[in-house]
Design a protein around this motif. Sequence first.
Motif, short mmCIF file in Angstrom:
data_model
loop_
_atom_site.label_atom_id
_atom_site.label_comp_id
_atom_site.label_asym_id
_atom_site.label_seq_id
_atom_site.Cartn_x
_atom_site.Cartn_y
_atom_site.Cartn_z
N VAL A 8 0.85 -1.18 0.00
CA VAL A 8 0.00 0.00 0.00
C VAL A 8 0.89 1.24 0.00
CG1 VAL A 8 -0.17 0.07 2.52
CG2 VAL A 8 -1.91 1.19 1.13
N ARG A 9 0.51 2.21 -0.80
CA ARG A 9 1.23 3.48 -0.85
C ARG A 9 0.27 4.58 -0.37
NH1 ARG A 9 4.66 5.25 -5.97
NH2 ARG A 9 6.07 3.86 -4.86
N ILE A 10 0.73 5.33 0.61
CA ILE A 10 -0.06 6.43 1.15
C ILE A 10 0.64 7.74 0.84
CG2 ILE A 10 -1.01 7.48 3.24
CD1 ILE A 10 -1.00 4.66 4.48
N ASP A 26 4.36 13.92 2.24
CA ASP A 26 5.26 12.78 2.40
C ASP A 26 4.59 11.54 1.81
OD1 ASP A 26 7.48 11.32 3.05
OD2 ASP A 26 7.51 11.94 5.15
N ARG A 27 5.38 10.49 1.58
CA ARG A 27 4.85 9.25 1.00
C ARG A 27 5.30 8.07 1.85
NH1 ARG A 27 7.05 7.64 -4.75
NH2 ARG A 27 8.53 6.41 -3.53
N TYR A 28 4.40 7.12 2.01
CA TYR A 28 4.69 5.95 2.83
C TYR A 28 4.36 4.68 2.04
CZ TYR A 28 4.35 9.70 6.24
OH TYR A 28 4.52 10.88 6.91
N ASP A 29 5.34 3.81 1.87
CA ASP A 29 5.15 2.51 1.21
C ASP A 29 5.30 1.42 2.27
OD1 ASP A 29 4.89 3.19 -1.67
OD2 ASP A 29 6.84 4.10 -1.32
N ASN A 37 -0.85 -1.17 12.53
CA ASN A 37 0.41 -0.55 12.94
C ASN A 37 0.82 0.53 11.94
OD1 ASN A 37 0.82 -1.98 15.30
ND2 ASN A 37 1.87 -3.67 14.25
N LEU A 38 0.52 0.29 10.66
CA LEU A 38 0.80 1.29 9.64
C LEU A 38 0.00 2.55 9.90
CD1 LEU A 38 1.83 2.35 6.93
CD2 LEU A 38 0.03 1.04 5.80
N GLN A 39 -1.27 2.39 10.26
CA GLN A 39 -2.13 3.53 10.55
C GLN A 39 -1.55 4.35 11.70
OE1 GLN A 39 -6.39 2.72 10.56
NE2 GLN A 39 -6.61 3.95 12.40
N ASP A 40 -1.11 3.65 12.76
CA ASP A 40 -0.50 4.35 13.90
C ASP A 40 0.78 5.06 13.48
OD1 ASP A 40 -2.49 3.37 15.44
OD2 ASP A 40 -1.29 1.89 16.51
N GLU A 41 1.62 4.35 12.72
CA GLU A 41 2.92 4.91 12.32
C GLU A 41 2.75 6.17 11.49
OE1 GLU A 41 6.73 3.87 9.46
OE2 GLU A 41 5.23 2.32 9.87
N VAL A 42 1.87 6.10 10.49
CA VAL A 42 1.67 7.25 9.60
C VAL A 42 1.06 8.41 10.38
CG1 VAL A 42 0.43 8.08 7.58
CG2 VAL A 42 1.53 5.84 7.52
N SER A 43 0.09 8.11 11.26
CA SER A 43 -0.53 9.17 12.06
C SER A 43 0.52 9.88 12.91
CB SER A 43 -1.61 8.59 12.97
OG SER A 43 -2.66 8.04 12.20
N LYS A 44 1.39 9.10 13.55
CA LYS A 44 2.42 9.69 14.41
C LYS A 44 3.42 10.51 13.60
CE LYS A 44 2.15 6.19 18.05
NZ LYS A 44 2.78 5.01 18.67
N LYS A 45 3.79 10.00 12.43
CA LYS A 45 4.74 10.73 11.58
C LYS A 45 4.15 12.06 11.13
CE LYS A 45 7.58 6.94 9.81
NZ LYS A 45 8.87 7.51 10.27
N ILE A 46 2.86 12.05 10.78
CA ILE A 46 2.20 13.28 10.32
C ILE A 46 2.09 14.28 11.47
CG2 ILE A 46 0.02 14.24 9.49
CD1 ILE A 46 -0.28 11.72 7.76
N ILE A 62 -6.65 9.21 18.62
CA ILE A 62 -6.05 9.06 17.30
C ILE A 62 -5.41 7.68 17.14
CG2 ILE A 62 -4.14 9.85 15.84
CD1 ILE A 62 -4.79 12.68 16.74
N PHE A 63 -4.73 7.22 18.19
CA PHE A 63 -3.96 5.98 18.07
C PHE A 63 -4.69 4.76 18.64
CE2 PHE A 63 -0.62 9.35 18.38
CZ PHE A 63 -0.39 9.39 17.01
N LYS A 64 -5.97 4.95 18.98
CA LYS A 64 -6.73 3.83 19.54
C LYS A 64 -7.20 2.90 18.43
CE LYS A 64 -11.06 3.05 22.02
NZ LYS A 64 -12.21 3.73 22.63
N LYS A 65 -7.01 1.61 18.62
CA LYS A 65 -7.49 0.63 17.65
C LYS A 65 -8.93 0.26 18.00
CE LYS A 65 -3.01 -1.50 16.65
NZ LYS A 65 -2.18 -0.66 17.51
N THR A 66 -9.85 0.42 17.07
CA THR A 66 -11.24 0.07 17.33
C THR A 66 -11.48 -1.42 17.20
OG1 THR A 66 -11.73 0.55 15.01
CG2 THR A 66 -12.10 2.32 16.59
#
Length: 245
Positions: A8-10, A26-29, A37-46, A62-66
């Motif tokens: 996935v590329r964001i 920025d771009r995330y592959d 974990n990707l969702q958390d990582e990208v959120s934190k980076k942003i 923001i970082f809570k997993k539903t």
Amino acid sequence: VRKAGDQVRINAQLIDVKTINHVWADRYDRNLNDIFNLQDEVSKKIVSALALKLTKGEEARIFKKTTENMDAYDVYLRGMEFYSRFVQHFNEKARELFKRAIKLDPKFAEAYAALGWTYVTDWSMGWTNDLAFLQQAHEAADIALSLDENAHKALCLLGYVLLWKKKHDESIDAYEKSLALNPNYAEALSGMGDTLSWAGRPKEGIPLIEEAISLNPKQVEYYQFSLGHAFYLAHRYNQAIEAFH
């Protein structure tokens, strides 16, 4: 977001809408199998890139997993897409998907809240006059909150159901709890403003609905109706006419 196989590329980009100037990108592959974990990582980076200062409540939200179940989450998102159209047969389709998400993850509080919204939407839109739909919405909110007492969407749902049951004080209390958890939740701002109008306090409700409109322009038609109603009850008729138009 683009997907190819398991990859996935964001692409994330921030634009200043007042000046249309590019602020940041920025771009995330990443591998799709680790989507949460990707969702958390990208959120934190942003958040880090934009130098945002979060309160503890905001950070937790923001970082809570539903849910940990990828399939349940996917079905839930598909249901939200159908629900957002506000058409009866799409609402029914959304309900089926939310039930499927719950079957995949019985502890998925947000899916229970979404399921409840389909029932109360049937009722509020006049697609049914069966009081059982209102009660099913109430039960869905209760289940969601039993699974997660900090489920702000479930608290918002509860507030809306209680409004239809004419329990204004209890409705306002539920909305206040929802907004304490997520002050920028437009649906709760609009709902509380609408409830204040029905409770005879439209002047207090008007700024809340106006804030909801600024936060979520996609729902502007629905919010404008609530705003028009509040203006009408506050005897601000010209503004009411403008909102209803």
